[in-house]
Structures are given as C-alpha cells and as structure tokens.
Design a protein around this motif. Structure first.
Motif, PDB file in Angstrom:
ATOM      1  N   UNK A   1      -1.595   9.433  -0.183  1.00  0.00           N
ATOM      2  CA  UNK A   1      -0.943   9.028   1.079  1.00  0.00           C
ATOM      3  C   UNK A   1       0.013   8.415   0.297  1.00  0.00           C
ATOM      4  N   UNK A   2       1.401   8.496   1.346  1.00  0.00           N
ATOM      5  CA  UNK A   2       2.158   7.495   0.877  1.00  0.00           C
ATOM      6  C   UNK A   2       2.803   7.134   2.570  1.00  0.00           C
ATOM      7  N   UNK A   3       3.686   5.944   3.009  1.00  0.00           N
ATOM      8  CA  UNK A   3       3.820   5.821   3.878  1.00  0.00           C
ATOM      9  C   UNK A   3       4.694   6.406   4.813  1.00  0.00           C
ATOM     10  N   UNK A   4       5.209   6.483   6.147  1.00  0.00           N
ATOM     11  CA  UNK A   4       5.919   6.934   6.716  1.00  0.00           C
ATOM     12  C   UNK A   4       7.386   6.359   6.409  1.00  0.00           C
ATOM     13  N   UNK A   5       7.872   7.167   6.369  1.00  0.00           N
ATOM     14  CA  UNK A   5       9.397   7.365   5.532  1.00  0.00           C
ATOM     15  C   UNK A   5       9.857   7.221   4.849  1.00  0.00           C
ATOM     16  N   UNK A   6       8.677   7.464   3.950  1.00  0.00           N
ATOM     17  CA  UNK A   6       8.843   7.484   2.177  1.00  0.00           C
ATOM     18  C   UNK A   6       9.766   8.781   0.990  1.00  0.00           C
ATOM     19  N   UNK A   7      10.252   8.128   0.612  1.00  0.00           N
ATOM     20  CA  UNK A   7      11.389   8.725   0.039  1.00  0.00           C
ATOM     21  C   UNK A   7      10.505   9.718  -1.179  1.00  0.00           C
ATOM     22  N   UNK A  23       0.829   0.613 -10.716  1.00  0.00           N
ATOM     23  CA  UNK A  23       1.849   1.448 -10.676  1.00  0.00           C
ATOM     24  C   UNK A  23       1.511   2.977 -10.276  1.00  0.00           C
ATOM     25  N   UNK A  24       0.513   4.064  -9.413  1.00  0.00           N
ATOM     26  CA  UNK A  24       0.208   4.749  -8.717  1.00  0.00           C
ATOM     27  C   UNK A  24       0.203   3.798  -6.786  1.00  0.00           C
ATOM     28  N   UNK A  25      -0.436   2.399  -7.243  1.00  0.00           N
ATOM     29  CA  UNK A  25      -0.113   1.666  -5.354  1.00  0.00           C
ATOM     30  C   UNK A  25       0.723   2.086  -5.293  1.00  0.00           C
ATOM     31  N   UNK A  26       1.580   0.891  -6.168  1.00  0.00           N
ATOM     32  CA  UNK A  26       3.514   0.616  -5.655  1.00  0.00           C
ATOM     33  C   UNK A  26       3.778   1.840  -5.086  1.00  0.00           C
ATOM     34  N   UNK A  27       4.028   2.486  -5.755  1.00  0.00           N
ATOM     35  CA  UNK A  27       4.504   4.110  -5.595  1.00  0.00           C
ATOM     36  C   UNK A  27       3.508   4.845  -4.323  1.00  0.00           C
ATOM     37  N   UNK A  28       2.313   4.598  -4.121  1.00  0.00           N
ATOM     38  CA  UNK A  28       2.169   5.702  -2.456  1.00  0.00           C
ATOM     39  C   UNK A  28       2.492   4.468  -1.676  1.00  0.00           C
ATOM     40  N   UNK A  29       2.096   2.821  -1.713  1.00  0.00           N
ATOM     41  CA  UNK A  29       2.573   2.357  -0.953  1.00  0.00           C
ATOM     42  C   UNK A  29       3.690   1.521  -0.272  1.00  0.00           C
TER      43      UNK A  29
END
Length: 264
Positions: free
Chosen positions: A16-22, A122-128
C-alpha cells in the motif's frame, strides 16, 4: 524510547502506497550531487538515534547497500533519508548494540524501527515514500519482476564462484550471463528489464557493475560481447545520476575482491 528490529524476508512487491504517492512510472526528480559524509568507524560517536530522523545505514563498497542507496536517490529522498555510511572493516560497536543487531548493512531507521535486508528495503522505500514508482502496474511485468528477483541470488552465486576458478570463464557463468540477455529481451518498450527503469534494475545493477569490472580484469572476458541488450542496459544505466552517484572507483573494487578471493 522503545524500538524494534524487523526483517521481512517474504514481503510482497506490491504494498500500500501513502496518500499522494506518485503511481505512474516517471523520471526521477532533478538530481543534485551530494557531498558524501565520511564513513563512521569504531572511534565515531553514534548519531542521535530514534530522534525522528530517517537514516539509511550503508557501506559505500557494499553492493547490497548500494541497492538501497540507488533507490533513495532515484526517488529524490536525499533530504528525507539521511545517508549514514559505516566502515565495515572497523565497525562502531554501537551499530550492533543500538541500531541493528545483525551488524550488517544496509539497514533503515524509520518510525522508531530498524529494518534490514536490501531487497525488502528497496520495496519498503518505494512503497512508503513519495517519488517515482519503481514497479509498473502491468500484472505481466509484476510477475516477471518476481521471477527476476527470485533468480538473482543464483545468478550472483554462479558469477562469484567463477571468478577465482582456474582458466577461462566456465560454461555455467556464460549461461547465466546469456540468461540476463534473454531477460532483457522480454519487453520492447525500453532498454531495462521491465522496459522502463524499475526496482529489478536496481537489484541487479550493483552486481553486474562489479562483474563487468572483475571479469575484464581477472578473466580478460567482456560480459557484453555478443550480448547487445546487456551492453545497451549498461549504457542506459550509466545515464541515470541516481545510480552513477553510487559507483565506486573500479580499481578499489578490484583490489578488495582479489583480496577476498585470494586472487594474485
């Protein structure tokens, strides 16, 4: 302050990506070259741990840490994630005692937790964190990404095993490099593994960078010969500032690797 240490070995690529994530695959923000801090060693004092600052602990010469460093740079997070380099040959005791008990890099201090394992980070930084997404929405590309990430440890083992062996490069290593050429032929909408630059390229880049250098020096073997897709991939990768900022002097890497494998 209470803290916890986590390492997620089987985290899914999609999170799940944060609100406003591109969401769209996009070009990285304008890159500003950093003045890199010196590595911290056994004589260094620790930073003010768990003070709300997000810190990425790396080694400048570690390919696993390089993955997370590239990710941070590509997403334009230089101001949001502080780079903390560690001297792996003279590690500060506080790193194991107070930050990350496994005493490895990379690790990420975020929200009063410390997480480890490079691909998970890598996945965590991408998604958070905000910034260009590192995985496309296309289900076929997502599935292929899973397959490529599952293969990478086997690929690295074969190539590293071939380095100190006697004689020319062995057939198994040649086959592994041919696999990379085949993988790069899967999609025709760009020069990278999934067409456009993604976390898969980040996962492979530090290792292929080293194998190109090492096999040329130790085996007099050009890993791109007869592999035009791989040659183009390397060429295009070297146009990405977020990656080139993380590259080390090739001679430094050669010297360290020859010492590690006992190669004269």
């Amino acid at each position: 302050m209470a803290l916890s240490f986590t390492s997620t070995f089987s985290s899914p690529i999609i999170a799940k990506r944060p609100k406003g994530f591109l969401k769209a695959m996009a070009a990285p923000p304008s890159f500003v070259k950093e003045v890199l801090p010196p590595p911290l060693d056994s004589t260094s004092e620790p930073p003010n741990l768990f003070d709300g600052t997000t810190r990425l602990y790396v080694s400048y010469v570690c390919p696993y840490a390089q993955r997370t460093w590239i990710t941070r740079n590509y997403k334009g997070l230089q101001e949001k994630i502080k780079l903390v380099p560690i001297d792996l040959e003279n590690r500060p005791a506080w790193y194991k005692e107070k930050v990350y008990p496994p005493n490895k890099v990379p690790s990420l201090e975020h929200n009063n937790e410390v997480k480890g394992e490079s691909l998970d980070l890598v996945k965590y930084i991408d998604s958070h964190f905000e910034g260009p997404a590192l995985l496309p929405d296309d289900p076929a590309k997502q599935q292929f990404a899973e397959e490529l990430l599952s293969y990478i440890d086997s690929f690295n083992k074969v190539l590293f095993t071939a380095l100190p062996s006697k004689g020319d490069i062995d057939d198994e290593a040649v086959a592994a490099l041919d696999n990379i050429e085949d993988f790069l032929s899967k999609f025709d909408d760009g020069p990278f593994f999934l067409g456009q630059f993604s976390l898969v390229d980040i996962a492979y880049a530090p290792f292929i960078e080293r194998f190109q250098i090492f096999f040329a020096d130790i085996k007099s073997y050009d890993i791109t010969k007869g592999r035009p897709k791989l040659a183009l991939w390397i060429e295009e990768l070297n146009k990405i500032d977020a990656y080139t900022e993380t590259r080390r002097d090739p001679q430094e890497l050669i010297t360290r690797t020859k010492k590690r494998f006992g190669i004269a």
